[in-house]
Design a protein around this motif. Structure first.
Motif, short mmCIF file in Angstrom:
data_model
loop_
_atom_site.label_atom_id
_atom_site.label_comp_id
_atom_site.label_asym_id
_atom_site.label_seq_id
_atom_site.Cartn_x
_atom_site.Cartn_y
_atom_site.Cartn_z
N THR A 20 0.86 -1.18 0.00
CA THR A 20 0.00 0.00 0.00
C THR A 20 0.89 1.23 0.00
OG1 THR A 20 -0.09 -0.04 2.40
CG2 THR A 20 -1.87 -1.17 1.23
N GLU A 21 0.33 2.35 -0.31
CA GLU A 21 1.04 3.63 -0.34
C GLU A 21 2.11 3.70 -1.43
OE1 GLU A 21 2.22 5.09 3.50
OE2 GLU A 21 0.43 4.28 4.44
N ILE A 89 -1.44 5.57 -4.16
CA ILE A 89 -1.98 6.77 -3.52
C ILE A 89 -2.46 7.71 -4.62
CG2 ILE A 89 -1.43 8.78 -2.09
CD1 ILE A 89 0.78 7.02 -0.81
#
Length: 184
Positions: A20-21, A89
């Motif tokens: 993630t990110e 993101i």
């Protein structure tokens, strides 16, 4: 004609990883590495989705399983789409373009490394425009890379030399980098 020597096996290739990110550039790099992994390992079509799922870090794996119905049964293409939605993101195109325009070469950074940073960022900026005459999308990413490369050069003397080239508009980026490196 065989020499009788055993064939040396190539070392195993590591599976790429994503979490993630991730940034747009990070996702793009992951996607390129994933395609390379598939090609080198010769994955069967029936194996690709399972292998792709194994590229997810623990947090992304949990997110996929807990928020996407049938995540483990999705096709490779569908899984890639969902993974990108969950890992990247969201950043407005204008923000990415602003970041691109603010890039500068670091002191001691090679021109090739700077160009690679510029190109990586530019590839996520969507530099296309619809042609009025033929209605096709025209990609002007190469021109943006060249402009940012020149604008962001660390050495002001080299930058002035580059800007003074009479054939600057007709030079491509590799030719320009060769010129800059000769000046460094």
């Amino acid at each position: 004609v065989s020499s009788g020597a055993p064939k040396v096996r190539a070392p195993p290739i590591d599976r790429p990883a994503i979490g993630t990110e991730a940034s747009e550039e990070g996702w793009s790099n992951f996607a390129d590495l994933w395609n390379q992994f598939k090609n080198i390992t010769g994955l069967e079509a029936t194996e690709t989705a399972a292998q792709l799922f194994q590229c997810c870090d623990q947090e992304l794996s949990k997110l996929l399983i807990n928020s996407v119905d049938g995540a483990l049964e999705k096709s490779e293409a569908d899984l890639l789409t969902v993974m990108k939605e969950l890992s990247v993101i969201k950043v407005a195109k204008s923000v990415r373009r602003s970041d691109l325009l603010s890039l500068t070469q670091g002191q001691g950074e090679s021109t090739k490394c700077f160009m690679a940073r510029v190109r990586s960022k530019a590839m996520t900026c969507g530099h296309t425009i619809k042609c009025q005459g033929c209605a096709r999308d025209v990609d002007y990413t190469r021109e943006m890379v060249k402009d940012v490369l020149i604008h962001g050069l660390y050495d002001s003397d080299i930058k002035q030399d580059v800007l003074g080239l009479s054939d600057l508009d007709s030079r491509d980026v590799p030719n320009l980098i060769t010129y800059i490196e000769a000046k460094e």
